[in-house]
Design an enzyme around this catalytic site. Structure first.
Site, PDB file in Angstrom:
ATOM      1  N   ASP A 252       0.729  -1.195  -0.076  1.00 42.51           N
ATOM      2  CA  ASP A 252      -0.003  -0.049   0.093  1.00 42.51           C
ATOM      3  C   ASP A 252       0.693   1.382  -0.025  1.00 42.51           C
ATOM      4  O   ASP A 252       0.518   2.291   0.731  1.00 42.51           O
ATOM      5  CB  ASP A 252      -0.990   0.032   1.105  1.00 42.51           C
ATOM      6  CG  ASP A 252      -2.045  -1.089   1.105  1.00 42.51           C
ATOM      7  OD1 ASP A 252      -2.472  -1.326  -0.032  1.00 42.51           O
ATOM      8  OD2 ASP A 252      -2.433  -1.561   2.241  1.00 42.51           O
TER       9      ASP A 252
ATOM     10  N   VAL B 228      -0.922   3.084  -8.254  1.00 44.25           N
ATOM     11  CA  VAL B 228      -1.148   4.662  -8.806  1.00 44.25           C
ATOM     12  C   VAL B 228       0.139   4.722  -9.690  1.00 44.25           C
ATOM     13  O   VAL B 228       0.158   5.420 -10.753  1.00 44.25           O
ATOM     14  CB  VAL B 228      -1.187   5.600  -7.456  1.00 44.25           C
ATOM     15  CG1 VAL B 228      -1.223   7.028  -8.247  1.00 44.25           C
ATOM     16  CG2 VAL B 228      -2.590   5.474  -6.770  1.00 44.25           C
TER      17      VAL B 228
ATOM     18  N   LYS C 100      -0.146  -7.359 -13.820  1.00 41.59           N
ATOM     19  CA  LYS C 100      -0.476  -7.797 -12.303  1.00 41.59           C
ATOM     20  C   LYS C 100       0.016  -9.176 -12.294  1.00 41.59           C
ATOM     21  O   LYS C 100      -0.968 -10.031 -12.691  1.00 41.59           O
ATOM     22  CB  LYS C 100      -1.261  -7.214 -11.842  1.00 41.59           C
ATOM     23  CG  LYS C 100      -1.645  -7.345 -10.281  1.00 41.59           C
ATOM     24  CD  LYS C 100      -0.798  -6.326  -9.604  1.00 41.59           C
ATOM     25  CE  LYS C 100      -0.823  -6.701  -8.236  1.00 41.59           C
ATOM     26  NZ  LYS C 100      -0.184  -5.346  -7.410  1.00 41.59           N
TER      27      LYS C 100
ATOM     28  N   ASP D 282      -6.303  -5.356  -8.501  1.00 42.42           N
ATOM     29  CA  ASP D 282      -5.366  -3.878  -9.061  1.00 42.42           C
ATOM     30  C   ASP D 282      -5.940  -3.956 -10.414  1.00 42.42           C
ATOM     31  O   ASP D 282      -5.900  -2.846 -11.085  1.00 42.42           O
ATOM     32  CB  ASP D 282      -4.077  -4.163  -8.815  1.00 42.42           C
ATOM     33  CG  ASP D 282      -3.623  -3.676  -7.406  1.00 42.42           C
ATOM     34  OD1 ASP D 282      -4.385  -3.064  -6.673  1.00 42.42           O
ATOM     35  OD2 ASP D 282      -2.670  -4.311  -7.138  1.00 42.42           O
TER      36      ASP D 282
ATOM     37  N   GLU E  62       3.663  -4.874 -12.427  1.00 44.79           N
ATOM     38  CA  GLU E  62       3.499  -4.427 -10.899  1.00 44.79           C
ATOM     39  C   GLU E  62       3.707  -5.706  -9.831  1.00 44.79           C
ATOM     40  O   GLU E  62       2.581  -6.353  -9.990  1.00 44.79           O
ATOM     41  CB  GLU E  62       2.191  -3.628 -10.604  1.00 44.79           C
ATOM     42  CG  GLU E  62       1.988  -2.939  -9.189  1.00 44.79           C
ATOM     43  CD  GLU E  62       0.771  -2.742  -8.819  1.00 44.79           C
ATOM     44  OE1 GLU E  62       0.492  -2.545  -7.716  1.00 44.79           O
ATOM     45  OE2 GLU E  62       0.038  -2.542  -9.835  1.00 44.79           O
ATOM     46  N   LEU E  63       4.357  -5.661  -8.986  1.00 48.84           N
ATOM     47  CA  LEU E  63       4.402  -6.666  -7.800  1.00 48.84           C
ATOM     48  C   LEU E  63       3.280  -6.433  -6.842  1.00 48.84           C
ATOM     49  O   LEU E  63       2.954  -5.401  -6.693  1.00 48.84           O
ATOM     50  CB  LEU E  63       5.784  -6.702  -7.522  1.00 48.84           C
ATOM     51  CG  LEU E  63       7.159  -7.257  -8.360  1.00 48.84           C
ATOM     52  CD1 LEU E  63       8.501  -7.457  -7.585  1.00 48.84           C
ATOM     53  CD2 LEU E  63       6.786  -8.127  -9.450  1.00 48.84           C
TER      54      LEU E  63
END
Length: 225
Positions: A13, A18, A39, A48, A107-108
């Site tokens: 988080d 973003v 993802k 996500d 994106e991990l």
């Protein structure tokens, strides 16, 4: 592999999604190509990939490999939902995506050492993909320690770091973002790609292409055209 990056965060988080959305727009403008936003592993009832679509990224440009509805660490969620996350399968799927020769963002989930199964972590995935990392550092008490630990581990594994993006995910943090980002850039010697202030209304900013461009207009990332 040009214009392909892994988005990694110093903790869960911290704003990876973003930043991934903004980087998507940034790469699209500078390369005149439609990127792919991947993802590899996601958990929770609000994935996500749905967030990407809410930010007006078209579904055909979004890819995911493993999805679990339980909001938990991937190794727990996959076990409870009777899935096994196999790194070799992940690599094969990633190679298929990369062969499309489009700018690609992976994106991990979680942080660098978040487990993906009983023996492997996100770091193992990074080592397998062999792509440069863009590290997202949040603005909170303890962020310096977490950023230095993460960058030190990446560097010890000889993983290239394309740069740091500094984010403010919460409104009540008292840290001076300018001072914090400059200190960590100087300390690590890693390029600062850019900063992102706290955004009270994400919908307002991330649904508009013009607004997304405004947020990243001062970013600096070496892009191959």
């Amino acid at each position: 592999m040009k214009n392909n990056y892994i988005i990694c965060g110093i903790h869960t988080d911290c704003g990876k999604s973003v930043i991934s959305v903004l980087l998507y727009e940034y790469l699209r403008d500078l390369t005149n190509q439609e990127p792919l936003l991947v993802k590899p592993i996601q958990t929770g009832p609000f994935p996500d990939t749905d967030f990407y679509q809410a930010c007006h990224i078209e579904k055909q440009n979004i890819v995911h490999f493993y999805s679990m509805s339980l909001e938990a660490s991937p190794h727990i969620a996959s076990r409870k939902e009777h899935q096994w996350i196999d790194l070799l399968v992940l690599k094969e799927k990633a190679n298929v995506v990369l062969k499309k020769n489009r700018p690609t963002i992976f994106e991990l989930a979680g942080g660098l050492l978040s487990p993906i199964n009983d023996s492997q972590t996100m770091l193992d995935m990074i080592k397998l993909l062999q792509l440069p990392v863009i590290l997202v550092a949040d603005n909170y008490l303890g962020a310096i320690n977490h950023t230095l630990l993460t960058t030190s581990l990446l560097q010890s594994e000889s993983i290239p770091i394309a740069g740091l993006v500094f984010n403010s995910s919460k409104a009540n943090e008292k840290n001076d973002m300018e001072d914090l980002s400059q200190w960590m850039t100087d300390k690590t010697g890693i390029t600062q790609i850019g900063k992102l202030p706290y955004l009270e209304d994400l919908t307002h900013w991330l649904k508009s292409r013009t607004k997304k461009r405004e947020l990243s207009k001062e970013w600096h990332l070496n892009v191959y055209k």
